[in-house]
Design an enzyme around this catalytic site. Structure first.
Site, PDB file in Angstrom:
ATOM      1  N   GLU A  42     -53.609 114.867 -29.076  1.00 37.34           N
ATOM      2  CA  GLU A  42     -52.210 114.448 -29.209  1.00 37.34           C
ATOM      3  C   GLU A  42     -52.010 113.351 -28.159  1.00 37.34           C
ATOM      4  O   GLU A  42     -51.856 112.187 -28.501  1.00 37.34           O
ATOM      5  CB  GLU A  42     -51.281 115.646 -28.957  1.00 37.34           C
ATOM      6  CG  GLU A  42     -49.788 115.307 -29.008  1.00 37.34           C
ATOM      7  CD  GLU A  42     -48.882 116.495 -28.626  1.00 37.34           C
ATOM      8  OE1 GLU A  42     -49.354 117.437 -27.970  1.00 37.34           O
ATOM      9  OE2 GLU A  42     -47.670 116.434 -28.963  1.00 37.34           O
ATOM     10  N   ASP A  92     -41.715 120.797 -33.449  1.00 30.92           N
ATOM     11  CA  ASP A  92     -40.547 121.389 -32.770  1.00 30.92           C
ATOM     12  C   ASP A  92     -39.295 120.760 -33.376  1.00 30.92           C
ATOM     13  O   ASP A  92     -38.647 119.911 -32.751  1.00 30.92           O
ATOM     14  CB  ASP A  92     -40.620 121.103 -31.261  1.00 30.92           C
ATOM     15  CG  ASP A  92     -41.884 121.652 -30.639  1.00 30.92           C
ATOM     16  OD1 ASP A  92     -41.945 122.866 -30.400  1.00 30.92           O
ATOM     17  OD2 ASP A  92     -42.828 120.862 -30.429  1.00 30.92           O
TER      18      ASP A  92
HETATM   19  N1  ADE Z   1     -45.572 123.075 -27.318  1.00 29.83           N
HETATM   20  C1  ADE Z   1     -44.578 122.825 -28.164  1.00 29.83           C
HETATM   21  N2  ADE Z   1     -44.767 121.644 -28.763  1.00 29.83           N
HETATM   22  C2  ADE Z   1     -45.932 121.136 -28.286  1.00 29.83           C
HETATM   23  C3  ADE Z   1     -46.663 119.956 -28.516  1.00 29.83           C
HETATM   24  N3  ADE Z   1     -46.260 119.013 -29.375  1.00 29.83           N
HETATM   25  N4  ADE Z   1     -47.805 119.765 -27.817  1.00 29.83           N
HETATM   26  C4  ADE Z   1     -48.216 120.680 -26.956  1.00 29.83           C
HETATM   27  N5  ADE Z   1     -47.570 121.816 -26.701  1.00 29.83           N
HETATM   28  C5  ADE Z   1     -46.428 122.047 -27.364  1.00 29.83           C
HETATM   29 ZN    ZN Z   2     -47.410 121.513 -31.306  1.00 26.78          ZN
END
Ligand code: ADE
Ligand code: ZN
Length: 335
Positions: free
Chosen positions: A200, A279
């Site tokens: 990410e 999220d």
């Molecule tokens: N916890 C909640 N969303 C997250 C994300 N995008 N990357 C890492 N941890 C997370």
């Molecule tokens: Zn995540």
């Protein structure tokens, strides 16, 4: 409504990357803060929403962990999960695999049982009353140490029937998958599947580690895989799914603009890419909004959207028979 939006609305979908704590809408946060007498540093729902401007993953996580403090009782976890399932229903999400972060709750004195029972009971009701099938995935917080993860896995022992896999989330850079090699091995010995957030913000090396050391079935995010050709070859050859979260990537500045997102390139390279919301209460939308904004910015075709949906059903942890049934629903809409 445009033709592509109409198509997305009708498309049966599976969500594979959703943090239940990240579906806490400001309205519910406010309600729970009053119900449980937990103070939050905001006076109105609008004030909460206005605070959701992030520069990177950490700036989001700081607010996300603070927001979770209003979750105290089993009923709170039930309400949180139920509201998310109602959004699934609206968006024609018929299967969902949900992450939860037990340490976010146990570290502030809430018992593991309280959190998992509330979530589990809502998921059961979701299947009975809304017809939405689901699985639960226990995530370890990677900014904490491996001993803490072992302790969480021990607390989870009496609930092994309630979740299907373990995952790894929270601050990625500086916390490589190798830090959790032993606890993931233990989880696999216990019969659990494994997934991990990787690539990410972290480098492609973290994706290699997730595959080689944690033996993951899927990579959560994985958008940085395109920086490493050999890695792409392996992900394609082994059909390792990527649970991509387009709106999250924009909100957390992984890409400057949706037009710069590499989702279409992932599909073009033959990767098993899927679209998810991560999220949604913090990033501006649930599944349909993620599909719509990605499709419109990148000119995705109906075939590419249907492929994304079928990729998700096939990458899910349901039976072969159910995968076939859900994929045939996608084909019906495409025809
Ligand atoms: N916890 C909640 N969303 C997250 C994300 N995008 N990357 C890492 N941890 C997370
Ligand atoms: Zn995540």
């Amino acid at each position: 409504m445009s033709e592509i939006r109409e198509f997305i609305k009708k498309l049966p979908k599976a969500e594979l990357h959703l943090h239940i704590e990240g579906s806490l809408e400001p309205e519910l946060m406010f309600k729970l803060s009053e119900r449980n007498k937990v103070e939050i540093p905001f006076k109105t729902v609008e004030e909460i929403r206005a605070a959701y401007e992030f520069d990177n993953l950490q700036s989001f996580l700081d607010i996300y962990y603070a927001g979770a403090a209003v979750l105290i009782k089993e009923q709170d976890f039930y309400d949180l999960t139920w509201e998310y399932l109602e959004r699934c229903k609206e968006d024609n999400v018929i299967h969902t695999e949900i992450f939860f972060d037990p340490q976010t709750h146990t570290d502030r004195g809430i018992s593991f049982n309280t959190a998992i029972n509330g979530i589990h009971n809502a998921l059961k009701d979701g299947e009975e009353k809304l017809g939405i099938t689901s699985k639960l995935i226990l995530c370890f917080l990677r900014h904490l140490d491996e001993d803490a993860a072992f302790k969480t896995l021990e607390e989870a022992q009496p609930h092994l029937d309630k979740f299907v896999a373990v995952g790894l989330d929270s601050s990625e850079v500086g916390h490589p998958p190798s830090k959790f090699e032993k606890v993931f091995a233990k989880a696999r010995e216990m019969g659990l599947l494994t997934v991990a957030h990787a690539g990410e913000e972290g480098p492609p090396e973290y994706i290699w580690e997730a595959l080689d050391l944690l033996k993951v079935s899927r990579i959560d995010h994985g958008v940085r895989s395109l920086e490493d050709e050999k890695l792409v070859d392996r992900l394609v050859k082994e059909k390792i799914p990527l649970t991509v979260c387009p709106l999250s990537n924009i909100k957390l500045c992984v890409f400057a603009d949706m037009k710069d997102h590499n989702y279409k390139s992932l599909l073009d390279k033959g990767l098993v890419a899927t679209i998810n919301s991560d999220d949604p209460a913090y990033f501006g939308g649930y599944m349909n909004q993620n599909f719509i904004e990605t499709a419109e910015a990148l000119n995705l075709s109906k075939e590419e959207l249907a492929l994304s949906s079928k990729n998700a059903f096939n990458a899910s942890f349901i039976s072969k028979e159910l995968k076939e049934k859900y994929c045939s629903l996608v084909d019906q809409v495409l025809k």
